[in-house]
Motif scaffolding. Structure first.
Motif, PDB file in Angstrom:
ATOM      1  N   ALA A 622       0.847  -1.198   0.000  1.00 49.78           N
ATOM      2  CA  ALA A 622       0.000   0.000   0.000  1.00 49.78           C
ATOM      3  C   ALA A 622       0.881   1.248   0.000  1.00 49.78           C
ATOM      4  O   ALA A 622       1.948   1.276   0.624  1.00 49.78           O
ATOM      5  CB  ALA A 622      -0.913  -0.009   1.225  1.00 49.78           C
ATOM      6  N   ILE A 623       0.435   2.287  -0.699  1.00 49.15           N
ATOM      7  CA  ILE A 623       1.259   3.484  -0.866  1.00 49.15           C
ATOM      8  C   ILE A 623       0.348   4.700  -1.007  1.00 49.15           C
ATOM      9  O   ILE A 623      -0.806   4.588  -1.447  1.00 49.15           O
ATOM     10  CB  ILE A 623       2.184   3.338  -2.099  1.00 49.15           C
ATOM     11  N   SER A 624       0.837   5.860  -0.629  1.00 50.28           N
ATOM     12  CA  SER A 624       0.017   7.066  -0.702  1.00 50.28           C
ATOM     13  C   SER A 624       0.160   7.739  -2.059  1.00 50.28           C
ATOM     14  O   SER A 624       1.215   7.649  -2.707  1.00 50.28           O
ATOM     15  CB  SER A 624       0.429   8.058   0.392  1.00 50.28           C
ATOM     16  N   PRO A 625      -0.868   8.416  -2.505  1.00 48.21           N
ATOM     17  CA  PRO A 625      -0.764   9.197  -3.745  1.00 48.21           C
ATOM     18  C   PRO A 625       0.342  10.239  -3.685  1.00 48.21           C
ATOM     19  O   PRO A 625       0.969  10.542  -4.702  1.00 48.21           O
ATOM     20  CB  PRO A 625      -2.147   9.852  -3.866  1.00 48.21           C
ATOM     21  N   ALA A 626       0.604  10.761  -2.472  1.00 50.06           N
ATOM     22  CA  ALA A 626       1.676  11.753  -2.329  1.00 50.06           C
ATOM     23  C   ALA A 626       3.036  11.139  -2.643  1.00 50.06           C
ATOM     24  O   ALA A 626       3.883  11.763  -3.284  1.00 50.06           O
ATOM     25  CB  ALA A 626       1.664  12.329  -0.916  1.00 50.06           C
ATOM     26  N   GLU A 627       3.249   9.894  -2.182  1.00 42.67           N
ATOM     27  CA  GLU A 627       4.514   9.220  -2.474  1.00 42.67           C
ATOM     28  C   GLU A 627       4.665   8.940  -3.967  1.00 42.67           C
ATOM     29  O   GLU A 627       5.771   8.963  -4.512  1.00 42.67           O
ATOM     30  CB  GLU A 627       4.606   7.904  -1.693  1.00 42.67           C
ATOM     31  N   LEU A 628       3.558   8.691  -4.634  1.00 48.08           N
ATOM     32  CA  LEU A 628       3.596   8.450  -6.077  1.00 48.08           C
ATOM     33  C   LEU A 628       3.717   9.746  -6.874  1.00 48.08           C
ATOM     34  O   LEU A 628       3.987   9.722  -8.081  1.00 48.08           O
ATOM     35  CB  LEU A 628       2.328   7.707  -6.515  1.00 48.08           C
ATOM     36  N   SER A 631      -0.771  13.335  -6.224  1.00 48.41           N
ATOM     37  CA  SER A 631      -1.607  14.299  -5.497  1.00 48.41           C
ATOM     38  C   SER A 631      -0.984  14.553  -4.125  1.00 48.41           C
ATOM     39  O   SER A 631       0.048  13.974  -3.790  1.00 48.41           O
ATOM     40  CB  SER A 631      -3.044  13.770  -5.333  1.00 48.41           C
ATOM     41  N   ASP A 632      -1.644  15.407  -3.334  1.00 45.10           N
ATOM     42  CA  ASP A 632      -1.157  15.710  -1.982  1.00 45.10           C
ATOM     43  C   ASP A 632      -1.723  14.764  -0.932  1.00 45.10           C
ATOM     44  O   ASP A 632      -1.443  14.916   0.257  1.00 45.10           O
ATOM     45  CB  ASP A 632      -1.530  17.156  -1.605  1.00 45.10           C
ATOM     46  N   ASP A 633      -2.526  13.794  -1.340  1.00 50.15           N
ATOM     47  CA  ASP A 633      -3.153  12.850  -0.416  1.00 50.15           C
ATOM     48  C   ASP A 633      -2.096  11.945   0.213  1.00 50.15           C
ATOM     49  O   ASP A 633      -1.404  11.200  -0.483  1.00 50.15           O
ATOM     50  CB  ASP A 633      -4.180  12.006  -1.175  1.00 50.15           C
ATOM     51  N   ARG A 634      -1.940  12.021   1.533  1.00 54.70           N
ATOM     52  CA  ARG A 634      -0.913  11.237   2.224  1.00 54.70           C
ATOM     53  C   ARG A 634      -1.453   9.947   2.827  1.00 54.70           C
ATOM     54  O   ARG A 634      -0.753   9.259   3.564  1.00 54.70           O
ATOM     55  CB  ARG A 634      -0.235  12.092   3.313  1.00 54.70           C
TER      56      ARG A 634
END
Length: 653
Positions: A622-628, A631-634
């Motif tokens: 699992a990974i956050s959109p921010a890491e990808l 987006s800013d979604d952490r």
């Protein structure tokens, strides 16, 4: 040689106080004061005294307050005082403004040098604390080693939590340090004065004055010679007695002021709910001593132990003065235990215990050790006291010196939480305290049972329940291990409102009944599946619900007769593909290292009617959109749940 040792101890004490004072000054300066507790009751009278030279609050005073404390101008819009007004129409604070008067010099100085006036409160608190321990060090009739220990006990102390509070706790503490020092020396007039000043903010403190008066009378009577006539003795002593009595007048001033304006000598005591809580005065008294959040025990465990040992010794040795001081401590605590508001916004030690414990500190460290005639025994006692000082210092540091900032008054302290997690049976707090810190509500005096506390492993450790909850408990609480006997026995033993105490081995969890074949949905419009999620789900969105973190858990109870059950999950993926492992009640039932959202199906053994089904889904990638970088979604996202169904498994030969 003895003189050199004495001089060295004096220097060590003075150097320590200087270092402590400097460190605390830095501490007060780098931590921005915040309006906590009853800050408005303590600070608003400063504006009224300076502006209108009175102690009642008017609209003019509130406007001037904004000029005087511009940093808090926004907060003062919603100030709350006692609700009482003076005969002239001004509003009355809960407390007589003796603390406000003491803060005025620092307010004026900081205003004059153009620095934020809100720092006047911590600077005043630190100043009065340092003055009090300096007077103790100079005036206490005791050995230099004992003085050093007393200074350590009084500064490396939970009172540090309150230095940054805008309240009178440190002021009361400091007045009592001086008052008790003089009482120990038998300087009765000075003792009466400082105890009375402290009593202006909390009348329960005057229990000390009552005991001092009794001791004073006994000491006075012992000065009468056998052949001296009573008439001459009384005539000779009357002026001295009057002088001593006048020292207590100051404690009556707030009572007279309150009575003149509203007909009550104490505003708090005038409230209809002052003593009408669901808990007894005795239960609050016990909590003030032993509670692991705000009681004396978690901060002074060795001191409390020594006080009991010394009390037994005092009985055998007829050390009346030690017994007298301990009884004074108990009376004072019993009086403030009358007030029902015990869960009052302190994250560390109780605000009342912060100064109430002082009497016990003086009794043990001074009078208790004085009664020990053997040097070895006295030395051992000081070692125990020293270890206690170290323990207290570590506790204060770990909790956070600034208002115990690493804890929160709506949650259990680390010591209380650890005890509940490992030895729940030995910790039975006030029901309101348990409710407040479990449900995270202020006060917690009103509650609906059952109230459940779960440890980090997800298993319930303690339940506050009534006999009317038996059906709910038996239907909705089960063991993940299928061993309910201990829990069921305690449920049947419930009589009135009480506690059920459990361990990790019981594995008790709360579950919701589930009817086999029901389709659980996770969208915002129909989120029937969310009540079964106990870990790792976000809030529902229009399409469904994302998993949060690397593990998601569902729990339910399915009353269906079938050896095997079948589960179908419709879930999309975040970042195209996910690695998934699913376990049911600890047994692995599904694994897919390359899941792309095509749907999940697996069979698992039915744990039996009435038993818990726990579905644990591990999502390590699992990974956050921010890491990808999309987006800013952490939020750490893995699976997007839309449906789940559990039914009887179809067994094919």
């Amino acid at each position: 040689m003895v003189n050199n040792v004495r001089i060295n101890l004096e220097r060590i004490t003075i150097i320590y106080m200087a270092v402590f004072g400097i460190l605390m000054l830095i501490y007060c300066s780098v931590n921005v004061p915040t309006p906590v507790g009853e800050w408005d009751d303590y600070s608003l009278p400063i504006a009224s005294i300076i502006k209108e030279h009175n102690i009642s609050i008017s609209d003019v005073d509130v406007a001037y307050y904004k000029e005087l404390f511009p940093n808090w101008a926004g907060y003062i819009e919603s100030y709350r005082l006692s609700g009482y007004t003076t005969r002239a129409g001004g509003q009355m604070a809960w407390y007589f403004p003796i603390y406000a008067l003491v803060c005025i010099p620092f307010v004026l100085i900081l205003s004059w040098i153009k620095l934020p006036t809100i720092y006047a409160f911590p600077y005043t608190n630190l100043a009065v604390l340092m003055i009090s321990v300096t007077i103790l060090n100079r005036c206490l009739k005791s050995r230099e080693k004992t003085k050093l220990f007393m200074v350590l006990l009084l500064t490396l102390n939970p009172i540090v939590f309150y230095i940054s509070w805008t309240s009178g706790e440190v002021f009361i503490y400091s007045m009592l340090v001086m008052g008790l020092t003089f009482w120990y020396n038998r300087w009765y007039k000075r003792a009466a004065f400082f105890v009375s000043v402290a009593g202006m903010l909390n009348p329960t403190i005057m229990a000390i004055g009552i005991v001092m008066i009794l001791e004073y009378v006994i000491v006075l009577l012992r000065t009468k010679a056998k052949e001296e006539k009573w008439s001459l003795f009384i005539k000779k002593k009357i002026p001295e007695v009057i002088k001593y009595g006048c020292c207590y007048i100051i404690s009556i001033i707030p009572m007279a002021y309150n009575y003149y304006n509203v007909g009550h000598i104490n505003l708090t005591a005038s409230l209809s709910g002052f003593t009408s809580g669901n808990e007894s005065t005795f239960s609050r008294f016990v909590s003030y001593v032993f509670d692991l959040n705000y009681g004396i025990l978690p901060y002074f465990p060795l001191l409390l132990l020594l006080s009991i040992v010394f009390f037994i010794v005092a009985i055998f040795k007829k050390n009346i003065r030690y017994i007298e001081w301990v009884i004074t401590f108990l009376i004072n605590m019993a009086l403030y235990s009358v007030m029902i508001h015990i869960n009052c916004e302190m994250s560390g030690i109780s605000r009342y215990n912060s100064w109430g414990a002082l009497i016990l500190i003086f009794a043990v460290a001074l009078i208790g050790t004085d009664s020990l005639t053997e040097i070895e025994t006295r030395g051992a006692s000081f070692i125990v006291i020293g270890i206690g000082v170290v323990f207290t210092t570590i506790t204060v540091f770990v909790y956070g010196p600034t208002c115990a900032s690493n804890t929160l008054y709506l949650r259990f302290t680390p010591i209380a939480e650890w005890t509940l997690d490992h030895f729940a049976k030995i910790y039975n707090p006030l029901k309101s305290t348990f409710n407040s810190r479990t449900v995270h509500v202020d006060g917690g005096y009103s509650y609906e049972t059952p109230v459940t506390y779960s440890a980090k492993d997800g298993y319930i450790r303690k339940i506050l329940a009534s006999e009317n909850d038996k059906e709910v408990l038996l239907n909705n609480y089960v063991s993940i291990f299928g061993t309910n006997e201990n829990f069921i026995n305690q449920v049947y033993d419930l009589n009135g409102v009480g506690y059920i105490s459990l361990s990790a081995k019981d594995g008790i969890v709360r579950v919701e009944p589930y009817e086999a074949g029901n389709v659980l949905l996770f969208s915002a419009n129909e989120s029937t599946g969310l009540k079964y999620a106990v870990q790792g789900l976000s809030t529902a969105e229009e399409w469904g619900t994302w998993s949060i973190g690397h593990e998601t858990k569902f729990r339910m109870k399915c009353d269906v007769q079938s050896g095997m059950l079948h589960c179908e999950i419709v879930a999309g993926v975040h970042n195209n593909v996910q690695d998934i492992t699913i376990s049911v009640n600890g047994q692995r039932v599904y694994q897919n290292h390359d899941y792309k959202g095509e749907g999940i199906q697996f069979d698992f053994a039915n744990p039996g009617v009435g038993n818990c089904i726990e579905i644990a889904i591990e999502i390590p990638n699992a990974i956050s959109p921010a890491e990808l970088g999309v987006s800013d979604d952490r939020r750490v996202l893995g699976l997007g749940f839309t449906q789940m169904t559990i039914s009887k498994a179809i067994i094919t030969e």
